[in-house]
Enzyme design. Structure first.
Site, PDB file in Angstrom:
ATOM      1  N   SER A 247       0.846  -1.201   0.000  1.00  7.38           N
ATOM      2  CA  SER A 247       0.000   0.000   0.000  1.00  7.38           C
ATOM      3  C   SER A 247       0.879   1.247   0.000  1.00  7.38           C
ATOM      4  O   SER A 247       2.031   1.198   0.457  1.00  7.38           O
ATOM      5  CB  SER A 247      -0.856   0.003   1.268  1.00  7.38           C
ATOM      6  OG  SER A 247      -1.568   1.221   1.379  1.00  7.38           O
TER       7      SER A 247
ATOM      8  N   TYR B  76      -2.228  -0.120  10.618  1.00 10.09           N
ATOM      9  CA  TYR B  76      -2.302  -0.512   9.199  1.00 10.09           C
ATOM     10  C   TYR B  76      -1.011  -0.129   8.476  1.00 10.09           C
ATOM     11  O   TYR B  76      -0.409  -0.962   7.789  1.00 10.09           O
ATOM     12  CB  TYR B  76      -3.516   0.117   8.512  1.00 10.09           C
ATOM     13  CG  TYR B  76      -3.612  -0.275   7.052  1.00 10.09           C
ATOM     14  CD1 TYR B  76      -3.812  -1.608   6.686  1.00 10.09           C
ATOM     15  CD2 TYR B  76      -3.471   0.665   6.032  1.00 10.09           C
ATOM     16  CE1 TYR B  76      -3.876  -1.990   5.349  1.00 10.09           C
ATOM     17  CE2 TYR B  76      -3.539   0.297   4.697  1.00 10.09           C
ATOM     18  CZ  TYR B  76      -3.741  -1.031   4.365  1.00 10.09           C
ATOM     19  OH  TYR B  76      -3.801  -1.402   3.035  1.00 10.09           O
TER      20      TYR B  76
HETATM   21  O1  NJP Z   1     -10.032  -5.309  -0.262  1.00  8.03           O
HETATM   22  P1  NJP Z   1     -11.233  -6.357  -0.143  1.00  8.03           P
HETATM   23  P2  NJP Z   1      -8.926  -5.080  -1.411  1.00  8.03           P
HETATM   24  N1  NJP Z   1      -7.639 -14.974   5.379  1.00  8.03           N
HETATM   25  O2  NJP Z   1     -11.783  -6.167   1.229  1.00  8.03           O
HETATM   26  C1  NJP Z   1      -9.217 -11.410   2.113  1.00  8.03           C
HETATM   27  C2  NJP Z   1      -4.540  -3.699  -0.119  1.00  8.03           C
HETATM   28  N2  NJP Z   1      -4.875  -2.294  -0.426  1.00  8.03           N
HETATM   29  O3  NJP Z   1      -9.115  -5.954  -2.549  1.00  8.03           O
HETATM   30  O4  NJP Z   1     -11.400 -13.993   3.808  1.00  8.03           O
HETATM   31  C3  NJP Z   1      -7.819 -15.050   4.059  1.00  8.03           C
HETATM   32  O5  NJP Z   1     -12.160  -6.227  -1.300  1.00  8.03           O
HETATM   33  C4  NJP Z   1     -10.707 -11.208   1.931  1.00  8.03           C
HETATM   34  O6  NJP Z   1     -11.352 -12.493   1.876  1.00  8.03           O
HETATM   35  P3  NJP Z   1     -12.313 -13.125   3.022  1.00  8.03           P
HETATM   36  C5  NJP Z   1      -5.139  -4.256   1.153  1.00  8.03           C
HETATM   37  O7  NJP Z   1      -4.399  -3.906   2.288  1.00  8.03           O
HETATM   38  C6  NJP Z   1      -6.134  -1.910  -0.740  1.00  8.03           C
HETATM   39  O8  NJP Z   1      -8.845  -3.621  -1.632  1.00  8.03           O
HETATM   40  O9  NJP Z   1     -13.310 -13.911   2.217  1.00  8.03           O
HETATM   41  N3  NJP Z   1      -8.228 -14.007   3.314  1.00  8.03           N
HETATM   42  C7  NJP Z   1     -10.750 -10.552   0.568  1.00  8.03           C
HETATM   43  O10 NJP Z   1     -10.717 -11.518  -0.449  1.00  8.03           O
HETATM   44  C8  NJP Z   1      -5.100  -5.755   0.872  1.00  8.03           C
HETATM   45  O11 NJP Z   1      -3.842  -6.292   1.232  1.00  8.03           O
HETATM   46  C9  NJP Z   1      -6.412  -0.567  -1.003  1.00  8.03           C
HETATM   47  O12 NJP Z   1     -12.908 -11.993   3.796  1.00  8.03           O
HETATM   48  C10 NJP Z   1      -8.450 -12.845   3.956  1.00  8.03           C
HETATM   49  C11 NJP Z   1      -9.463  -9.743   0.536  1.00  8.03           C
HETATM   50  O13 NJP Z   1      -8.614 -10.244   1.585  1.00  8.03           O
HETATM   51  C12 NJP Z   1      -5.250  -5.843  -0.649  1.00  8.03           C
HETATM   52  O14 NJP Z   1      -5.069  -4.520  -1.150  1.00  8.03           O
HETATM   53  C13 NJP Z   1      -5.413   0.359  -0.950  1.00  8.03           C
HETATM   54  C14 NJP Z   1      -8.265 -12.706   5.336  1.00  8.03           C
HETATM   55  C15 NJP Z   1      -9.710  -8.260   0.783  1.00  8.03           C
HETATM   56  O15 NJP Z   1     -10.501  -7.771  -0.252  1.00  8.03           O
HETATM   57  C16 NJP Z   1      -6.605  -6.328  -1.122  1.00  8.03           C
HETATM   58  O16 NJP Z   1      -7.631  -5.509  -0.583  1.00  8.03           O
HETATM   59  C17 NJP Z   1      -4.142  -0.055  -0.627  1.00  8.03           C
HETATM   60  C18 NJP Z   1      -7.838 -13.842   6.057  1.00  8.03           C
HETATM   61  N4  NJP Z   1      -7.655 -13.803   7.379  1.00  8.03           N
HETATM   62  C19 NJP Z   1      -3.878  -1.386  -0.368  1.00  8.03           C
HETATM   63  N5  NJP Z   1      -8.588 -11.423   5.664  1.00  8.03           N
HETATM   64  C20 NJP Z   1      -7.776  -0.059  -1.329  1.00  8.03           C
HETATM   65  N6  NJP Z   1      -8.738  -0.916  -1.656  1.00  8.03           N
HETATM   66  O17 NJP Z   1      -7.987   1.179  -1.318  1.00  8.03           O
HETATM   67  C21 NJP Z   1      -8.947 -10.801   4.539  1.00  8.03           C
HETATM   68  O18 NJP Z   1      -3.179   0.873  -0.569  1.00  8.03           O
HETATM   69  N7  NJP Z   1      -8.877 -11.655   3.502  1.00  8.03           N
END
Ligand code: NJP
Length: 263
Positions: free
Chosen positions: A150, A163
């Site tokens: 990020s 974060y």
């Molecule tokens: O967010 P979201 P993004 N075990 O909430 C999974 C970074 N980022 O695509 O387990 C396994 O739509 C969750 O799956 P589920 C951010 O830090 C974003 O934007 O089913 N999986 C879902 O598939 C992150 O590293 C922005 O809930 C786990 C996914 O993670 C990455 O982008 C800006 C889990 C999250 O999808 C993807 O985020 C930035 C676990 N314990 C960086 N916990 C932004 N969107 O603005 C969560 O700078 N997941």
């Protein structure tokens, strides 16, 4: 002068695993990979969302995606992801370490449970993904690891201690990995997105004012980050784009997050 043809990496037949594939950036990367003929294992906790994605992708690539539900902070779940992927396709070429979530609060008001869950997911979960995934890449002496970090891993504002701290750690871990495995033919890339329109803001519990401010920035679409990831993966094997920061054009700082506190 005749221009030389560069040898782009062909993603057809490559085997990839994507953590955090149930929504947002991970889902979009999985989709782009399948459409380019890669064979993809989808990993996240919400199995129903992985199944919906697999149904949408059916017939679009060379093979049906593999669904592996699990929690990235559990070693046995991550090992299971790697084992099932290798059992199904006999190898692993690409590790997309993307699972993560956000949280904002001043340190003195911090919710200690959320801190722990965030660090377990964003940092420990990343380490597990790299440990078990890269062990397999090393067996073949080639492969590519792409980690979603990020812009919060480059600078920090009040409220962003945990974060941003996690993403600073992500950058350090990923750079260490690049130094450990580059000589053995493994490419390692850190992607640092600015605001992306996904479920991230909702999961982070941002207040309505922050969600509106993000909209005003015309945030990136998940697909746009996925295209950047494909660009990185398709470079010739000797080209490692180590670090890429991708902003929405109108986002020039982290200041919109300065007063945002998770609710
Ligand atoms: O967010 P979201 P993004 N075990 O909430 C999974 C970074 N980022 O695509 O387990 C396994 O739509 C969750 O799956 P589920 C951010 O830090 C974003 O934007 O089913 N999986 C879902 O598939 C992150 O590293 C922005 O809930 C786990 C996914 O993670 C990455 O982008 C800006 C889990 C999250 O999808 C993807 O985020 C930035 C676990 N314990 C960086 N916990 C932004 N969107 O603005 C969560 O700078 N997941």
């Amino acid at each position: 002068m005749q221009s030389e043809q560069l040898q782009a990496t062909d993603l057809r037949g490559k085997v990839a695993m994507v953590t955090g594939a149930s929504s947002g950036i991970g889902e979009a990367i999985a989709q782009e990979l399948v459409q380019r003929g890669a064979r993809v294992a989808l990993f996240a906790r919400r199995e129903n969302r992985l199944q919906e994605l697999a149904q949408r992708l059916a017939g679009k690539g060379s093979d049906e995606p593999l669904i592996v539900p699990g929690d990235v902070s559990k070693p046995e779940d991550v090992q299971n992801l790697v084992n099932q992927t290798v059992q199904r396709w006999g190898k692993l070429d690409i590790v997309i370490a993307n699972a993560g979530f956000g949280y904002r609060a001043p340190i003195v008001d911090g919710d200690t449970q959320r801190w722990k869950q965030l660090l377990d997911t964003n940092v420990y979960g990343l380490l597990l993904t790299l440990k078990y995934g890269v062990q397999n890449l090393l067996k073949h002496g080639s492969g590519h690891v792409v980690v979603t970090s990020s812009i919060a891993g480059r600078s920090v504002t009040a409220g962003g201690a945990v974060y941003s701290g996690s993403k600073f750690a992500v950058n350090a871990i990923t750079e260490a990995l690049r130094e450990e495995v580059g000589q053995q033919g493994i490419r390692v890339t850190t992607i640092e997105p600015g605001a992306v329109a996904t479920e991230f803001a909702e999961v982070a519990g941002y207040p309505p004012g922050t969600i509106e401010a993000i909209k005003q920035l015309e945030p990136l679409q998940a697909k746009e980050i996925a295209h950047v990831v494909i660009l990185v993966l398709e470079q010739p094997g000797n080209v490692d784009i180590a670090e890429l920061t991708v902003y929405p054009t109108k986002q020039t700082s982290l200041s919109i997050f300065a007063n945002a506190v998770t609710h």
